[in-house]
Design a protein around this motif. Structure first.
Motif, PDB file in Angstrom:
ATOM      1  N   PHE A   8     105.070 -23.306  26.865  1.00  0.00           N
ATOM      2  CA  PHE A   8     105.159 -22.263  25.835  1.00  0.00           C
ATOM      3  C   PHE A   8     103.823 -21.553  25.670  1.00  0.00           C
ATOM      4  O   PHE A   8     103.747 -20.318  25.667  1.00  0.00           O
ATOM      5  CB  PHE A   8     105.591 -22.882  24.507  1.00  0.00           C
ATOM      6  N   ILE A   9     102.744 -22.316  25.531  1.00  0.00           N
ATOM      7  CA  ILE A   9     101.423 -21.732  25.300  1.00  0.00           C
ATOM      8  C   ILE A   9     100.982 -20.889  26.487  1.00  0.00           C
ATOM      9  O   ILE A   9     100.518 -19.748  26.338  1.00  0.00           O
ATOM     10  CB  ILE A   9     100.391 -22.836  25.008  1.00  0.00           C
ATOM     11  N   SER A  11     102.823 -19.466  28.852  1.00  0.00           N
ATOM     12  CA  SER A  11     103.665 -18.276  28.980  1.00  0.00           C
ATOM     13  C   SER A  11     103.324 -17.239  27.917  1.00  0.00           C
ATOM     14  O   SER A  11     103.205 -16.044  28.211  1.00  0.00           O
ATOM     15  CB  SER A  11     105.144 -18.671  28.879  1.00  0.00           C
ATOM     16  N   ALA A  12     103.175 -17.685  26.672  1.00  0.00           N
ATOM     17  CA  ALA A  12     102.877 -16.750  25.579  1.00  0.00           C
ATOM     18  C   ALA A  12     101.529 -16.077  25.786  1.00  0.00           C
ATOM     19  O   ALA A  12     101.389 -14.857  25.593  1.00  0.00           O
ATOM     20  CB  ALA A  12     102.907 -17.486  24.240  1.00  0.00           C
ATOM     21  N   ALA A  56     103.686 -20.422  34.179  1.00  0.00           N
ATOM     22  CA  ALA A  56     103.905 -21.548  33.259  1.00  0.00           C
ATOM     23  C   ALA A  56     104.490 -22.744  33.992  1.00  0.00           C
ATOM     24  O   ALA A  56     104.103 -23.896  33.748  1.00  0.00           O
ATOM     25  CB  ALA A  56     104.821 -21.120  32.113  1.00  0.00           C
ATOM     26  N   GLY A 201     107.910 -18.924  25.250  1.00  0.00           N
ATOM     27  CA  GLY A 201     106.644 -18.198  25.168  1.00  0.00           C
ATOM     28  C   GLY A 201     106.824 -16.721  25.455  1.00  0.00           C
ATOM     29  O   GLY A 201     106.203 -15.860  24.805  1.00  0.00           O
TER      30      GLY A 201
END
Length: 371
Positions: A8-9, A11-12, A56, A201
């Motif tokens: 998530f981190i 990708s975001a 990711a 993300g």
């Protein structure tokens, strides 16, 4: 949770950087066409969200190398097999010149690589006669390529509005991840939850404002993962009914099959030609009545975002029973038939302008505006 959180981190943050430095690449990566039959955005938007997902998943492989080294080789082979589908879609995102048939063939080739690298083969469909044919290697390889390529293409077809394909894919992957966890299959669990984190993300920037799109690269990449993990689950776990992944994916799969039927046999057109009468487009035109005719950018963006929850709900009608009854073949068959009836009934209702009022979203007019 570690795999989900890190994916998530990464990708975001990478998606944020893609947006922040958009002026460097927008000339090539942005979708400048806002008048096409399947275009519903109001400004040029980058369509390379799939790059964030791929990066990711590479980081997920690095985490697996640290925590569960025995998974690393298979995860890397899974990503390697995905390259034809991902790069074919990404080439379309950048050049806008890769034909749909070429992208489909590349996605099928990715399924062939999955067969070669991971032994992911369709060896049963739980259909008398077909299962006998699948004993032959050539037939099994062909079915595997069609299944994986079809899944990739199906996700791309429903990728029409902000958050639509992404959330539907998260639901499907969550179903695959849950059953994989129950079966103790770490490869499928890590691959599923890693992709869920990566998509989440991306969604931070995609929904509801549509600041970036998955693009064909992202849609084909996700679709490949869904198709490949489904094939691997059936190959590695005989207790899982072949109708489980079909019911999980029935919304995008049925949308694809119905589109082929509608274009080829009802309208005499090539299935690869775009049109404006997919179910999600009819929902946009007939149910989300709010802000119709408005020239305000914020109204058009909000109307786009309000379309997706209808289809999320529709997809959940298949995902929930699939997860609950993944071993019960005849129950799964019954739900496949039921979903097909619901889909066709809804489609017919929207085409005939007979939408129930309680389903419509209309703009309320302030009394002061009428004076």
């Amino acid at each position: 949770m570690l795999y989900v959180s890190i994916a998530f981190i990464v990708s975001a943050v990478f998606t944020l950087l893609t947006l922040r430095f958009g002026h460097w690449h927008a000339r090539y990566t942005a979708d400048h066409d806002m008048t096409g039959v399947q275009k519903y955005h109001v400004r040029p938007v980058p369509r390379i969200g799939g790059v964030s997902l791929f990066i990711a998943m590479l980081v997920v492989c690095a985490v697996a190398a640290w925590r569960e080294p025995f998974l690393l080789k298979q995860l890397l082979l899974l990503l390697l097999a995905s390259l034809p589908a991902f790069l074919g879609g990404l080439a379309e995102d950048v050049t806008k010149r890769v034909r749909a048939s070429v992208r489909l063939l590349l996605a099928m080739a990715a399924g062939g690589l999955g067969y070669y690298f991971l032994g992911a083969a369709v060896v049963r469909l739980n259909i008398i006669g077909i299962d006998w044919l699948l004993q032959f290697t050539a037939v099994s390889v062909l079915f595997t390529m069609i299944a994986v390529g079809g899944a990739a293409n199906a996700i791309n077809i429903i990728d029409g509005y902000n958050g639509l394909a992404a959330v539907v894919s998260v639901m499907i992957l969550a179903g695959l991840g849950y059953v994989s966890y129950y079966l103790g299959d770490r490869l499928l669990v890590v691959a599923s939850v890693g992709m869920i984190g990566a998509i989440a993300g991306f969604l931070v920037w995609n929904y509801p404002r549509g600041l970036i799109f998955l693009g064909d690269g992202g849609a084909y990449f996700i679709g490949f993962f869904i198709g490949e993990l489904s094939v691997l689950m059936l190959y590695r776990h005989p207790d899982v009914s072949a109708w489980f992944p079909l019911l999980l994916c029935i919304y995008p799969v049925f949308e694809t099959l119905f589109s082929i039927y509608r274009k080829r046999w009802l309208r005499g057109r090539s299935p690869g030609m775009p049109d404006g009468v997919h179910l999600h487009m009819l929902v946009y035109k007939r149910l989300v009545r709010w802000a119709i005719g408005s020239s305000e950018v914020k109204d058009k963006v909000q109307r786009n975002a309000m379309t997706s929850p209808y289809l999320w709900t529709l997809s959940s009608l298949a995902v929930i029973p699939a997860v609950c009854f993944w071993q019960y073949e005849y129950v799964l068959m019954g739900f496949v038939v039921l979903f097909s009836i619901i889909y066709l009934s809804l489609y017919r209702t929207l085409v005939r302008f007979a939408s129930p009022r309680w389903l419509m979203v209309k703009k309320e007019v302030d009394e002061s505006e009428c004076k």
